[in-house]
Design a protein around this motif. Structure first.
Motif, mmCIF file in Angstrom:
data_model
loop_
_atom_site.group_PDB
_atom_site.id
_atom_site.type_symbol
_atom_site.label_atom_id
_atom_site.label_comp_id
_atom_site.label_asym_id
_atom_site.label_seq_id
_atom_site.Cartn_x
_atom_site.Cartn_y
_atom_site.Cartn_z
ATOM 1 N N LYS A 54 -6.175 2.400 -5.775
ATOM 2 C CA LYS A 54 -7.227 1.854 -6.528
ATOM 3 C C LYS A 54 -7.766 3.811 -6.862
ATOM 4 O O LYS A 54 -7.333 4.054 -5.886
ATOM 5 C CB LYS A 54 -8.604 1.281 -6.352
ATOM 6 N N PRO A 55 -8.443 4.153 -7.796
ATOM 7 C CA PRO A 55 -9.009 5.823 -7.805
ATOM 8 C C PRO A 55 -9.529 6.476 -6.821
ATOM 9 O O PRO A 55 -9.110 7.386 -6.037
ATOM 10 C CB PRO A 55 -9.865 5.410 -8.896
ATOM 11 N N GLU A 56 -10.417 4.569 -6.289
ATOM 12 C CA GLU A 56 -11.065 5.581 -4.675
ATOM 13 C C GLU A 56 -10.339 5.627 -4.123
ATOM 14 O O GLU A 56 -10.289 6.357 -2.940
ATOM 15 C CB GLU A 56 -12.524 4.204 -4.637
ATOM 16 N N GLN A 57 -8.957 4.902 -4.370
ATOM 17 C CA GLN A 57 -8.059 5.535 -2.751
ATOM 18 C C GLN A 57 -7.364 6.531 -2.402
ATOM 19 O O GLN A 57 -6.229 6.001 -2.031
ATOM 20 C CB GLN A 57 -7.395 3.802 -2.617
ATOM 21 N N ARG A 105 -0.564 -0.391 -8.204
ATOM 22 C CA ARG A 105 -1.211 1.236 -7.676
ATOM 23 C C ARG A 105 -2.365 1.405 -7.212
ATOM 24 O O ARG A 105 -3.211 0.309 -6.927
ATOM 25 C CB ARG A 105 -1.743 1.448 -9.301
ATOM 26 N N GLU A 123 1.187 -1.284 -0.141
ATOM 27 C CA GLU A 123 -0.146 0.176 0.098
ATOM 28 C C GLU A 123 0.689 1.291 -0.236
ATOM 29 O O GLU A 123 0.355 1.836 -0.303
ATOM 30 C CB GLU A 123 -0.788 0.094 1.263
#
Length: 168
Positions: free
Chosen positions: A160-163, A158, A136
């Motif tokens: 995730k976009p929401e993270q 990578r 992470e």
């Protein structure tokens, strides 16, 4: 490799020295959750969060002070070389300047490295305490790179976009 490090004879270096070291340290820290009170790491993981956070702040300050010491030895050495060269009665060209760094400079660099390792260790304890894995952390670091930089290296993790969080 630099002149200060080596791989023991008969052993093969991993693809990433820092990656291997951080992975092993992360696993050791995680395992210390079960170690008991005799373990410093266990106490940092289970005591009041203030204990490990204060230690992280203290060690960060020590890194800053150690870096200032390195800078001080370097600049005082350059100043001494400039004074010596200009005392010869001729202008000094930058490519002519010969700087002999004193042994204290290497000692200061070694101390900076030591303190930096303390910061990394205590940071990793904080991350373990709150369940943030090395993957992470790597993904967070990668999220801060330009997409074309990441594209050069296949397989980089990578978020995730929401993270993705660009601050509060």
């Amino acid at each position: 490799m630099t002149k200060k490090i080596y791989v023991p004879e008969g052993q093969e270096a991993p693809a990433s020295q820092i990656g291997m070291s951080l992975e092993v340290l992360a696993a050791t820290i995680a395992a210390r959750r079960e170690a008991g009170e005799e373990s410093y790491t266990y106490r940092l993981l289970t005591a009041s969060p203030d204990k490990v956070l204060k230690k992280l702040m203290e060690e960060s300050g020590e890194v800053a002070l150690a870096a200032k010491d390195v800078e001080s030895w370097a600049t005082s050495s350059v100043a001494a070389a400039l004074a010596f060269e200009s005392g010869a009665g001729r202008p000094v060209e930058p490519d002519e300047l010969s700087v002999q760094l004193p042994p204290e400079y290497d000692e200061a660099v070694n101390h900076l490295r030591y303190e930096a390792a303390d910061v990394v260790y205590h940071l990793m304890v904080v991350l373990e305490r709150y369940g943030i894995s090395m993957d992470e952390l790597a993904a967070e670091m990668n999220a801060r790179m330009a997409e074309d930089e990441i594209a050069l290296h296949e397989g980089m993790v990578r978020l995730k976009p929401e993270q993705v969080n660009r601050g509060k």
